[in-house]
Design an enzyme around this catalytic site. Structure first.
Site, PDB file in Angstrom:
ATOM      1  N   LYS A 173     -18.197 -12.777 -34.942  1.00  0.00           N
ATOM      2  CA  LYS A 173     -17.028 -12.418 -35.750  1.00  0.00           C
ATOM      3  C   LYS A 173     -15.889 -11.917 -34.866  1.00  0.00           C
ATOM      4  CE  LYS A 173     -14.496 -11.558 -39.388  1.00  0.00           C
ATOM      5  NZ  LYS A 173     -14.922 -10.711 -40.523  1.00  0.00           N
ATOM      6  N   LYS A 241      -8.526  -2.856 -37.293  1.00  0.00           N
ATOM      7  CA  LYS A 241      -9.883  -2.324 -37.127  1.00  0.00           C
ATOM      8  C   LYS A 241     -10.762  -3.325 -36.395  1.00  0.00           C
ATOM      9  CE  LYS A 241     -12.996  -2.898 -40.107  1.00  0.00           C
ATOM     10  NZ  LYS A 241     -14.196  -3.741 -40.353  1.00  0.00           N
TER      11      LYS A 241
END
Length: 290
Positions: A173, A241
């Site tokens: 990811k 983030k």
């Protein structure tokens, strides 16, 4: 075959994902920190809600989580009210949160000590992908747990790939987010150039999208970027983030991420201009000013 499942976290991703599980006939118990969101979900789907993650997980064959960050995951997994406290030996915990690989391995170890399978399984495809049940899922963890969970995840996943050991789903990811950051910045610069050059920018996109410049971002975001609309998906706060996680991992493994660091700072400027909840294509804002 339908399964008894729990879903922890009913945000913009988790809400429709849990809905797809219910639509497939699974017996779904949901948990959300905000009870009103759980009540809203129950108003649209068959299932029940629970007051704690442990209660939701009790008796479930699979427990899915989709929360905010590392600490949020720890809060719904560990402790007397956490999912592991309620899960039975042989059940599988699947985390769809985008977190660090460190916390994925931490949860994997704790789950293994309790005889519970664990998969770190972050997703890509955004809110639209979740709502349409066509997410890409990058999975790390035990082979046996993956073999059991793959078909269940198929309720909302179109591409589901096992990447190896625990933590590898999260590392994959990170690759995804690194690539997206660069692509969106390049697309923003190209569109801004087209406008300032006096071109019909939409027509320019139509031409180049048939060649090597084509990307998902171009096909799905170019028109909205040109219209100055930035409320179509993954928020800038979440992207920062994710990029922070990737850069921290790069510090550990020695990977140099100069473009990622630069684009992260561009997103910081978007936040400062009130765009915390704009989608990631809002990089265009920084170029559109005279």
């Amino acid at each position: 075959m339908t399964e008894s499942v729990a879903f922890l976290g009913l945000g913009v991703m988790g809400f429709p994902m849990a809905g797809h599980l219910a639509a497939k006939g699974h017996a779904v118990t949901v948990y959300n920190r905000t009870g009103a969101k759980a009540a809203d979900w129950l108003g649209r789907h068959a299932g029940r809600s629970a007051g704690t993650p442990a209660e939701a997980a009790r008796g479930a064959d699979f427990v899915f989580a989709c929360v905010g960050n590392d600490d949020d995951l720890r809060s719904v997994v560990f402790g007397p009210d956490g999912a592991l406290a309620g899960m039975s030996e042989g059940a599988v915990l699947v985390d769809h949160t985008t977190t660090s690989a460190i916390v994925a391995r931490e949860v994997a170890q704790a789950a293994a000590e309790s005889g519970i399978g664990f998969l770190d399984a972050p997703v890509s495809g955004g809110q639209a992908g979740a709502e349409n049940g066509v997410l890409t899922i990058m999975v790390g963890g035990d082979d046996a747990a993956f073999a059991r969970a793959e078909k269940v995840m198929g309720a909302y996943g179109r591409t589901i790939v096992h990447m190896g050991a625990a933590g590898n789903g999260q590392l994959t990811k990170m690759v995804n987010q690194i690539c997206i950051a660069g692509i969106v910045q390049g697309l923003s610069e190209g569109l801004n150039f087209a406008v300032r050059a006096g071109l019909d920018a939409e027509r320019a996109v139509e031409v180049i999208s048939g060649g090597a410049a084509q990307s998902w971002q171009m096909e799905n975001r170019a028109a909205t970027m040109l219209a100055g609309k930035y409320d179509y998906g993954f928020a800038v706060d979440w992207m920062r983030k994710d990029l922070g996680i990737a850069m921290e991992e790069g510090d550990r493994n020695g990977a140099r991420l100069p473009l990622t660091a630069l684009v992260d700072q561009f997103y910081k400027h978007v936040q400062a201009r009130g765009g915390k909840r704009y989608d990631t294509s809002s990089l265009m804002l920084l170029l559109a000013d005279d």
